[in-house]
Design an enzyme around this catalytic site. Structure first.
Site, PDB file in Angstrom:
ATOM      1  N   LYS A 145      66.004  42.019 -81.803  1.00 46.19           N
ATOM      2  CA  LYS A 145      64.979  42.903 -81.225  1.00 46.19           C
ATOM      3  C   LYS A 145      65.128  44.367 -81.658  1.00 46.19           C
ATOM      4  O   LYS A 145      64.132  45.070 -81.799  1.00 46.19           O
ATOM      5  CB  LYS A 145      65.014  42.836 -79.690  1.00 46.19           C
ATOM      6  N   ASP A 175      57.905  42.932 -73.360  1.00 45.39           N
ATOM      7  CA  ASP A 175      58.752  42.755 -72.166  1.00 45.39           C
ATOM      8  C   ASP A 175      58.361  43.781 -71.103  1.00 45.39           C
ATOM      9  O   ASP A 175      58.383  43.483 -69.902  1.00 45.39           O
ATOM     10  CB  ASP A 175      60.234  42.926 -72.512  1.00 45.39           C
TER      11      ASP A 175
END
Ligand code: NAP
Length: 267
Positions: free
Chosen positions: A65, A100
């Site tokens: 990520k 997210d």
């Protein structure tokens, strides 16, 4: 046929394929969602190769990520969070996004929990904690970040800016009784039946999101329910980060109920 996928290592137990494929089936889209597990050394080749092969979009998970950030054009939120979990190949250059954070924001709005001008506590300052702190601050909440390693909380609070403050876990008995919103973004509750927050601090005016989704019913959520709080399990965050990615890639409203059913069937 459009191809979407997940880039991570390992990815074999990911719930994203059934969740996204349920959306394609529900809307009758000619699309597939597949998993890719490159070695860390091949990450750049994997992203460029996916672009060259016409892959429409990728989710990105552990351990990539942060590293993907330099391989795409991150939007403002992904750049501030410091992590990309969604890549969109539709434009001239791949763009990077952090859904997210939307997963946190949309989990609260789905449960009719307002965030503007509320006092929020985020426990944890890793990847999920960063996404939660930016999501809550961007929605207008004041955010107290409490973390085991207080230096990491301080770095996150400094990145978020004036809306955030940093604390150790020992501040939770003072912070939580005055809070409206609480997010557990630590891994506490996964391996053992433990909570990072003392049960005595929880109260009926609190909305609690636990990012942990295995198990779904954590000790924190049980304690919160006993205190009369609103409880939101980690599958909601997982669902809405996927919903946000689906909508970003396709421009369509996601079939949330079908994606939720596919996810919960497997949890
Ligand atoms: P991470 O970057 O490794 O961060 C882990 C966090 O947990 C850090 O703040 C760490 O504190 C804290 N922590 C770990 N063990 C602890 C302990 N024994 N006591 C107190 N604090 C502890 O991990 P992450 O990616 O943020 O993930 C955190 C959790 O969120 C995981 O359970 C993950 O599955 C979940 N998650 C859920 C979603 C979802 O969609 N539902 C999305 C992402 C993550 P230190 O800084 O002191 O080490």
């Amino acid at each position: 046929m459009q191809v979407f996928g997940l880039l991570g290592n390992p990815v074999e137990h990911s719930l994203s394929p059934p969740m996204h494929e349920a959306a394609y089936a529900e809307l009758g889209l000619d699309a597939r969602y597949v998993t890719f597990e490159p070695s860390p050394d091949d990450l750049a080749a994997a992203v460029h190769g996916a672009d060259a092969l016409g892959v429409a979009g990728l989710n990105v998970t552990i351990p990539f990520k942060q590293d993907v950030l330099s391989l795409v054009e991150p939007d403002d939120l992904a750049a501030r969070v410091g992590a990309v979990n969604t890549v969109d190949f539709a434009g001239d250059a791949p763009t990077g996004h952090n859904t997210d954070a939307a997963g946190v924001r949309r989990s609260f709005s789905h449960h009719d929990v307002a965030l503007a001008d509320r006092d929020a506590v985020v426990v944890g300052a890793g990847g999920a904690g960063r996404a939660a702190a930016f999501a809550l601050a961007d929605a207008g909440a004041s955010v107290s970040v409490a973390n085991r390693t207080v230096e990491t909380a301080a770095a996150l609070a400094a990145d978020v800016g004036d809306a955030a403050s940093a604390h150790g876990l020992d501040a939770l008995p003072d912070l939580v009784p005055d809070a409206d919103v609480l997010v557990n973004a630590t891994s506490v509750g996964m391996e053992a039946d433990e909570s990072p927050v003392p049960a005595t601090a929880l109260h009926a005016d609190l909305a609690v999101l636990d990012a942990v989704y295995a198990p779904l019913e954590t000790r924190l959520l049980r304690d919160a329910a006993d205190a009369g709080a609103t409880t939101i399990d980690g599958a909601w965050m997982l669902l809405f980060q996927g919903v946000e990615a689906f909508e970003l890639w396709t421009g369509l409203d996601a079939p949330v109920a079908a994606m939720n059913a596919a996810l919960r069937e497997r949890l």
